[in-house]
Design a protein around this motif. Structure first.
Motif, PDB file in Angstrom:
ATOM      1  N   THR A  28      -0.215   0.666 -10.644  1.00 27.92           N
ATOM      2  CA  THR A  28      -0.548   1.857  -9.885  1.00 27.92           C
ATOM      3  C   THR A  28      -1.754   1.624  -8.988  1.00 27.92           C
ATOM      4  O   THR A  28      -1.784   2.058  -7.826  1.00 27.92           O
ATOM      5  N   ARG A  29      -2.767   0.932  -9.488  1.00 30.99           N
ATOM      6  CA  ARG A  29      -3.960   0.656  -8.688  1.00 30.99           C
ATOM      7  C   ARG A  29      -3.645  -0.286  -7.540  1.00 30.99           C
ATOM      8  O   ARG A  29      -4.205  -0.164  -6.445  1.00 30.99           O
ATOM      9  N   LEU A  30      -2.728  -1.216  -7.754  1.00 27.34           N
ATOM     10  CA  LEU A  30      -2.334  -2.108  -6.672  1.00 27.34           C
ATOM     11  C   LEU A  30      -1.571  -1.351  -5.583  1.00 27.34           C
ATOM     12  O   LEU A  30      -1.782  -1.578  -4.383  1.00 27.34           O
ATOM     13  N   LEU A  31      -0.699  -0.446  -5.995  1.00 25.13           N
ATOM     14  CA  LEU A  31       0.040   0.349  -5.009  1.00 25.13           C
ATOM     15  C   LEU A  31      -0.906   1.234  -4.207  1.00 25.13           C
ATOM     16  O   LEU A  31      -0.794   1.332  -2.983  1.00 25.13           O
ATOM     17  N   ARG A  32      -1.839   1.871  -4.899  1.00 26.07           N
ATOM     18  CA  ARG A  32      -2.811   2.707  -4.200  1.00 26.07           C
ATOM     19  C   ARG A  32      -3.706   1.851  -3.309  1.00 26.07           C
ATOM     20  O   ARG A  32      -4.020   2.229  -2.175  1.00 26.07           O
ATOM     21  N   GLY A  33      -4.125   0.692  -3.812  1.00 23.63           N
ATOM     22  CA  GLY A  33      -4.952  -0.197  -3.008  1.00 23.63           C
ATOM     23  C   GLY A  33      -4.247  -0.652  -1.753  1.00 23.63           C
ATOM     24  O   GLY A  33      -4.851  -0.738  -0.671  1.00 23.63           O
ATOM     25  N   MET A  34      -2.957  -0.933  -1.866  1.00 26.12           N
ATOM     26  CA  MET A  34      -2.174  -1.331  -0.698  1.00 26.12           C
ATOM     27  C   MET A  34      -2.105  -0.196   0.307  1.00 26.12           C
ATOM     28  O   MET A  34      -2.352  -0.388   1.516  1.00 26.12           O
ATOM     29  N   ALA A  35      -1.784   1.008  -0.144  1.00 23.68           N
ATOM     30  CA  ALA A  35      -1.669   2.140   0.775  1.00 23.68           C
ATOM     31  C   ALA A  35      -2.988   2.404   1.494  1.00 23.68           C
ATOM     32  O   ALA A  35      -3.018   2.635   2.707  1.00 23.68           O
ATOM     33  N   GLU A  36      -4.087   2.355   0.768  1.00 19.73           N
ATOM     34  CA  GLU A  36      -5.386   2.643   1.379  1.00 19.73           C
ATOM     35  C   GLU A  36      -5.814   1.541   2.342  1.00 19.73           C
ATOM     36  O   GLU A  36      -6.356   1.821   3.418  1.00 19.73           O
ATOM     37  N   ALA A  37      -5.581   0.276   1.965  1.00 20.26           N
ATOM     38  CA  ALA A  37      -5.958  -0.827   2.847  1.00 20.26           C
ATOM     39  C   ALA A  37      -5.142  -0.805   4.134  1.00 20.26           C
ATOM     40  O   ALA A  37      -5.672  -0.991   5.232  1.00 20.26           O
ATOM     41  N   VAL A  38      -3.844  -0.564   4.000  1.00 19.69           N
ATOM     42  CA  VAL A  38      -2.973  -0.528   5.174  1.00 19.69           C
ATOM     43  C   VAL A  38      -3.327   0.655   6.074  1.00 19.69           C
ATOM     44  O   VAL A  38      -3.342   0.541   7.306  1.00 19.69           O
ATOM     45  N   ALA A  39      -3.633   1.797   5.464  1.00 19.36           N
ATOM     46  CA  ALA A  39      -4.005   2.969   6.257  1.00 19.36           C
ATOM     47  C   ALA A  39      -5.273   2.708   7.052  1.00 19.36           C
ATOM     48  O   ALA A  39      -5.419   3.179   8.184  1.00 19.36           O
ATOM     49  N   GLU A  40      -6.202   1.944   6.477  1.00 19.41           N
ATOM     50  CA  GLU A  40      -7.476   1.682   7.143  1.00 19.41           C
ATOM     51  C   GLU A  40      -7.392   0.558   8.166  1.00 19.41           C
ATOM     52  O   GLU A  40      -7.937   0.658   9.267  1.00 19.41           O
ATOM     53  N   ARG A  41      -6.694  -0.528   7.812  1.00 21.66           N
ATOM     54  CA  ARG A  41      -6.736  -1.736   8.621  1.00 21.66           C
ATOM     55  C   ARG A  41      -5.429  -2.025   9.370  1.00 21.66           C
ATOM     56  O   ARG A  41      -5.412  -2.860  10.271  1.00 21.66           O
ATOM     57  N   CYS A  72       4.613  -5.841  -2.314  1.00 25.98           N
ATOM     58  CA  CYS A  72       3.705  -4.791  -2.778  1.00 25.98           C
ATOM     59  C   CYS A  72       3.784  -3.573  -1.859  1.00 25.98           C
ATOM     60  O   CYS A  72       3.811  -2.427  -2.335  1.00 25.98           O
ATOM     61  N   PHE A  73       3.821  -3.809  -0.564  1.00 29.50           N
ATOM     62  CA  PHE A  73       3.928  -2.698   0.391  1.00 29.50           C
ATOM     63  C   PHE A  73       5.193  -1.900   0.137  1.00 29.50           C
ATOM     64  O   PHE A  73       5.164  -0.661   0.096  1.00 29.50           O
ATOM     65  N   LEU A  74       6.311  -2.573  -0.011  1.00 30.90           N
ATOM     66  CA  LEU A  74       7.581  -1.884  -0.215  1.00 30.90           C
ATOM     67  C   LEU A  74       7.575  -1.104  -1.526  1.00 30.90           C
ATOM     68  O   LEU A  74       8.140  -0.004  -1.609  1.00 30.90           O
ATOM     69  N   ALA A  75       6.939  -1.663  -2.549  1.00 28.04           N
ATOM     70  CA  ALA A  75       6.838  -0.944  -3.822  1.00 28.04           C
ATOM     71  C   ALA A  75       5.983   0.303  -3.667  1.00 28.04           C
ATOM     72  O   ALA A  75       6.292   1.359  -4.240  1.00 28.04           O
ATOM     73  N   ALA A  76       4.889   0.206  -2.895  1.00 34.88           N
ATOM     74  CA  ALA A  76       4.043   1.376  -2.641  1.00 34.88           C
ATOM     75  C   ALA A  76       4.826   2.431  -1.860  1.00 34.88           C
ATOM     76  O   ALA A  76       4.735   3.634  -2.149  1.00 34.88           O
ATOM     77  N   TYR A  77       5.579   1.995  -0.881  1.00 37.15           N
ATOM     78  CA  TYR A  77       6.403   2.905  -0.091  1.00 37.15           C
ATOM     79  C   TYR A  77       7.423   3.613  -0.978  1.00 37.15           C
ATOM     80  O   TYR A  77       7.555   4.843  -0.939  1.00 37.15           O
ATOM     81  N   ASP A  78       8.122   2.845  -1.807  1.00 37.22           N
ATOM     82  CA  ASP A  78       9.147   3.424  -2.672  1.00 37.22           C
ATOM     83  C   ASP A  78       8.546   4.428  -3.655  1.00 37.22           C
ATOM     84  O   ASP A  78       9.121   5.492  -3.894  1.00 37.22           O
TER      85      ASP A  78
END
Length: 206
Positions: A28-41, A72-78
């Motif tokens: 869960t933390r990896l999915l959230r970390g991915m979403a936040e990093a992608v949103a920022e950068r 990881c991105f696709l898992a966060a998206y799903d």
């Protein structure tokens, strides 16, 4: 994306948490970390290392869960989409005895509120997904088709009305994406009533 699982870093050293809880928390933390990093950068400029810093897990742990950044991105998206759809369907199913346009209003409101409450996921889902690749775009297209189905059902549309439902979903997507891309996700709930009015005009009521 999964509120029942801890998203804060787990305590160091010995603890009484089960292995299942630890693994769920890491993921869960990896999915959230991915979403936040992608949103920022942006997806292109996001590295695995930046996700790890946000998630507070090791690189070894990352690769126990995912094969790489895109996975990881696709898992966060799903995960985000599942949560989004669950909220919309709950609103839809709780309003079975009311006017079809009002059912649409409830489902659309749940969608807009969820995106406004999580702008990082909103940007990941609606904007950055275009930078990921063909598989991500295929999932986006499948999601759009699912929304068309849900809206057609909510409005009681017939087969001949499906194009109108597709046009309505395209309009919702364009208006929402524009605001999310501009950093104005907080404005999304205000779109509900104007879009409901459009739905009333576009899709004939039976």
């Amino acid at each position: 994306m999964s509120p029942s699982v801890p998203t804060e870093p787990l305590p160091r050293g010995r603890h009484r948490l089960s292995r299942e809880t630890v693994v769920s928390s890491q993921r869960t933390r990896l999915l959230r970390g991915m979403a936040e990093a992608v949103a920022e950068r942006g997806y292109v400029h996001t590295s695995v290392a930046q996700v790890l810093r946000r998630a507070h897990v090791s690189r070894e742990t990352f690769y126990e869960h995912f094969s790489g950044k895109e996975d990881c991105f696709l898992a966060a998206y799903d995960a985000g989409v599942v949560s989004l759809q669950r909220g919309m369907r709950a609103e839809y199913e709780s309003t079975a005895d009311i006017d079809p346009v009002e059912r649409f209003r409830h489902a659309l409101g749940a969608y807009l509120e969820a995106l406004a409450d999580d702008p990082a996921f909103a940007r990941t889902c609606l904007v950055e997904i275009y930078a990921v690749g063909p598989e991500a775009l295929g999932r986006r297209d499948a999601l759009r088709g699912g929304f068309v189905d849900l809206i057609a059902t909510a409005l009681g549309a017939r087969d001949e009305d499906r194009f109108a439902c597709e046009a309505l979903v395209a309009a919702v997507s364009a208006l929402v994406t524009e605001r999310v891309a501009a950093g104005r996700a907080d404005e999304l709930p205000a779109l509900r009533d104007p879009l409901v009015d459009v739905a009333r005009r576009m899709v004939p009521r039976r």
